[in-house]
Design a protein around this motif. Structure first.
Motif, PDB file in Angstrom:
ATOM      1  N   ASP A   1      15.558 -87.201   0.912  1.00 44.86           N
ATOM      2  CA  ASP A   1      14.135 -87.037   0.624  1.00 44.86           C
ATOM      3  C   ASP A   1      13.729 -85.567   0.651  1.00 44.86           C
ATOM      4  N   GLY A   2      14.405 -84.791   1.490  1.00 48.54           N
ATOM      5  CA  GLY A   2      14.122 -83.367   1.537  1.00 48.54           C
ATOM      6  C   GLY A   2      14.481 -82.637   0.256  1.00 48.54           C
ATOM      7  N   LEU A   3      15.355 -83.229  -0.557  1.00 48.02           N
ATOM      8  CA  LEU A   3      15.749 -82.624  -1.825  1.00 48.02           C
ATOM      9  C   LEU A   3      14.726 -82.889  -2.927  1.00 48.02           C
ATOM     10  N   GLY A   4      13.974 -83.987  -2.777  1.00 48.78           N
ATOM     11  CA  GLY A   4      12.990 -84.349  -3.785  1.00 48.78           C
ATOM     12  C   GLY A   4      13.640 -84.806  -5.072  1.00 48.78           C
ATOM     13  N   GLY A   5      12.802 -85.108  -6.077  1.00 49.90           N
ATOM     14  CA  GLY A   5      13.297 -85.535  -7.371  1.00 49.90           C
ATOM     15  C   GLY A   5      13.877 -86.940  -7.338  1.00 49.90           C
ATOM     16  N   PRO A   6      14.414 -87.401  -8.462  1.00 51.94           N
ATOM     17  CA  PRO A   6      15.047 -88.727  -8.518  1.00 51.94           C
ATOM     18  C   PRO A   6      16.350 -88.733  -7.727  1.00 51.94           C
ATOM     19  N   ARG A   7      16.570 -89.812  -6.961  1.00 55.97           N
ATOM     20  CA  ARG A   7      17.700 -89.856  -6.045  1.00 55.97           C
ATOM     21  C   ARG A   7      18.314 -91.243  -6.043  1.00 55.97           C
TER      22      ARG A   7
END
Length: 299
Positions: A190-196
């Motif tokens: 979640d800390g990376l953001g964007g679609p995961r």
């Protein structure tokens, strides 16, 4: 413009048949061909171990499929003791799933993410990809006491102007620990953001995953994946193998399937996504060790 992107996860059981009787990587390759995925997260992958013929399984599978491979060891060394040479399923699982204490007594030692992979005998996870990936990071997951160490591989898939974070992992067989590992990994992503996307053998059943996953994450596949048995055999299955999505990765999902065969005691899981088209001519590399690229970029 979008194009199909298929991702998959499969616990290959060290290349063994469904009953653990023998290692047969040709059967493993056959199932992977049926999956026909662009990116696959694999679990229970051996490298240079006597019990599986001293082959580099990630490299062999990648070469057979014409895919790039990344291997991340969770444990290093050669297991010892008669149980490890047994053809029985109990012998195969004795240290890889019974806990770190039995594993350490059998000759394993933990791999340290961030340190160079020394090569040689190891057990862990792998990514196979047809697509160019950004940096592939190995992440050590939290563990309790003497439990077996677990890791994850976090990679970036570049599709045209779009980027997708895809993570493969294999969590603890101890439910309390696997829940903690799952939540810790999801917080990191979640800390990376964007679609995961998170792919892997989570060792947690589907209802529990839905309850303990962090807000914004949802499973894309629902169906039994363990234990794999021949067609017509009676016996319940539970879902231990999952694909979870956050961001607009979940909205891009357009179908899922579960694939079985004579290889492994797990079924394989695939998910189709509508995603940005891959950049033409993007360079690909080939690697035989975690984070170590051994090939050249191709035009």
């Amino acid at each position: 413009m979008t194009a199909p992107l298929r991702v998959a996860t499969w616990n290959i059981f060290g290349g063994r048949t469904w009953d653990g009787a023998r290692v047969d990587l040709d059967l493993t390759v056959a199932t992977l061909r049926r999956l026909d995925a662009d990116l696959v997260a694999l679990q229970e992958v051996d490298r240079d171990l006597p019990r599986s013929g001293r082959v580099d399984q990630a490299r062999l599978l990648g070469e057979a499929l014409g895919m790039t491979w990344w291997f991340a060891p969770a444990m290093l060394g050669t297991p010892g003791g008669p149980g490890w040479r047994s053809a029985s399923q109990a012998g195969w699982r004795s240290a890889s799933q019974a806990g770190w204490r039995s594993a350490s007594q059998a000759g394993w030692r933990p791999a340290e993410p961030g340190s160079p992979d020394p090569g040689g005998a190891a057990y862990g996870i792998a990514l196979l990809s047809r697509l160019p990936l950004g940096a592939v990071e190995t992440v050590r997951l939290p563990r309790r006491g003497d439990e077996e160490p677990r890791v994850a591989q976090v990679a970036e898939v570049v599709m045209g102007n779009s980027r997708l974070t895809v993570t493969g992992t294999h969590l603890s067989v101890v439910p309390r620990s696997s829940v903690g590992q799952l939540r810790a990994l999801l917080r990191r992503l979640d800390g990376l953001g964007g679609p995961r996307l998170l792919l892997g053998d989570l060792n947690l059943c589907w209802p529990l995953v839905r309850v303990v996953a962090l807000p914004g994450w949802r499973p894309l596949v629902h169906g039994g994946t363990f234990r794999n048995r021949p067609g017509g055999t009676l016996g319940p299955r539970v879902q231990l193998d999952h694909v979870l999505a956050a961001g607009h990765a979940g909205a891009a999902a357009r179908g899922a399937r579960i694939v079985g065969g004579p290889a492994s005691d797990h079924l394989a899981v695939g998910v189709d996504l509508d995603w940005g088209r891959a950049t033409p001519g993007a360079g690909r590399t080939r690697t035989g060790r975690s984070g170590r690229r051994t090939g050249r970029r191709r035009p």
